[in-house]
Design a protein around this motif. Structure first.
Motif, PDB file in Angstrom:
ATOM      1  N   VAL A   1      -3.545 -27.414   3.891  1.00 12.66           N
ATOM      2  CA  VAL A   1      -4.049 -26.076   4.196  1.00 12.66           C
ATOM      3  C   VAL A   1      -3.721 -25.156   3.035  1.00 12.66           C
ATOM      4  O   VAL A   1      -2.595 -25.131   2.543  1.00 12.66           O
ATOM      5  N   VAL A   9      -4.120 -13.987  10.215  1.00 14.50           N
ATOM      6  CA  VAL A   9      -4.493 -14.999  11.206  1.00 14.50           C
ATOM      7  C   VAL A   9      -3.984 -14.548  12.572  1.00 14.50           C
ATOM      8  O   VAL A   9      -2.799 -14.258  12.731  1.00 14.50           O
ATOM      9  N   ILE A  15      -5.179 -24.019  12.925  1.00 12.11           N
ATOM     10  CA  ILE A  15      -5.765 -24.358  11.630  1.00 12.11           C
ATOM     11  C   ILE A  15      -5.402 -25.810  11.332  1.00 12.11           C
ATOM     12  O   ILE A  15      -4.229 -26.142  11.183  1.00 12.11           O
ATOM     13  N   VAL A  19      -7.958 -27.421   5.500  1.00  9.05           N
ATOM     14  CA  VAL A  19      -8.713 -26.172   5.633  1.00  9.05           C
ATOM     15  C   VAL A  19      -8.373 -25.283   4.445  1.00  9.05           C
ATOM     16  O   VAL A  19      -7.223 -25.209   4.023  1.00  9.05           O
ATOM     17  N   LEU A  33      -9.982 -23.780  13.667  1.00 11.18           N
ATOM     18  CA  LEU A  33     -10.609 -24.186  12.414  1.00 11.18           C
ATOM     19  C   LEU A  33     -10.310 -25.665  12.234  1.00 11.18           C
ATOM     20  O   LEU A  33      -9.179 -26.051  11.955  1.00 11.18           O
TER      21      LEU A  33
END
Length: 75
Positions: A1, A9, A15, A19, A33
């Motif tokens: 990430v 966020v 997440i 990502v 996500l």
């Protein structure tokens, strides 16, 4: 990430691995996500948004309805 500077966020947002989120992005609460999703700089997502990579184009879900990616409407 990878998350860029000044990105916010929301609570309970998930997440996944791989990502990429650019700078100055705002992500609402309760979002998901999935892996391989990228958000460019200065993007803003509301609450309860689900993004997932479905091959060539990412998909955007609104509730249980999948919204076509930009460009798919021109096909």
């Amino acid at each position: 990430v990878a998350i860029g500077p000044r990105t916010r966020v929301g609570a309970r947002t998930i997440i996944a691995a791989h990502v990429s989120i650019g700078a100055d992005v705002s992500i609402g609460e309760d979002c998901v996500l999935h892996a391989q999703v990228s958000l460019r700089e200065s993007v803003s997502l509301g609450h309860r948004v689900v993004l997932q990579d479905v091959g060539h184009y990412p998909a955007l879900y609104a509730g249980s309805e999948i919204l076509k990616p930009f460009g798919a409407y021109n096909a």
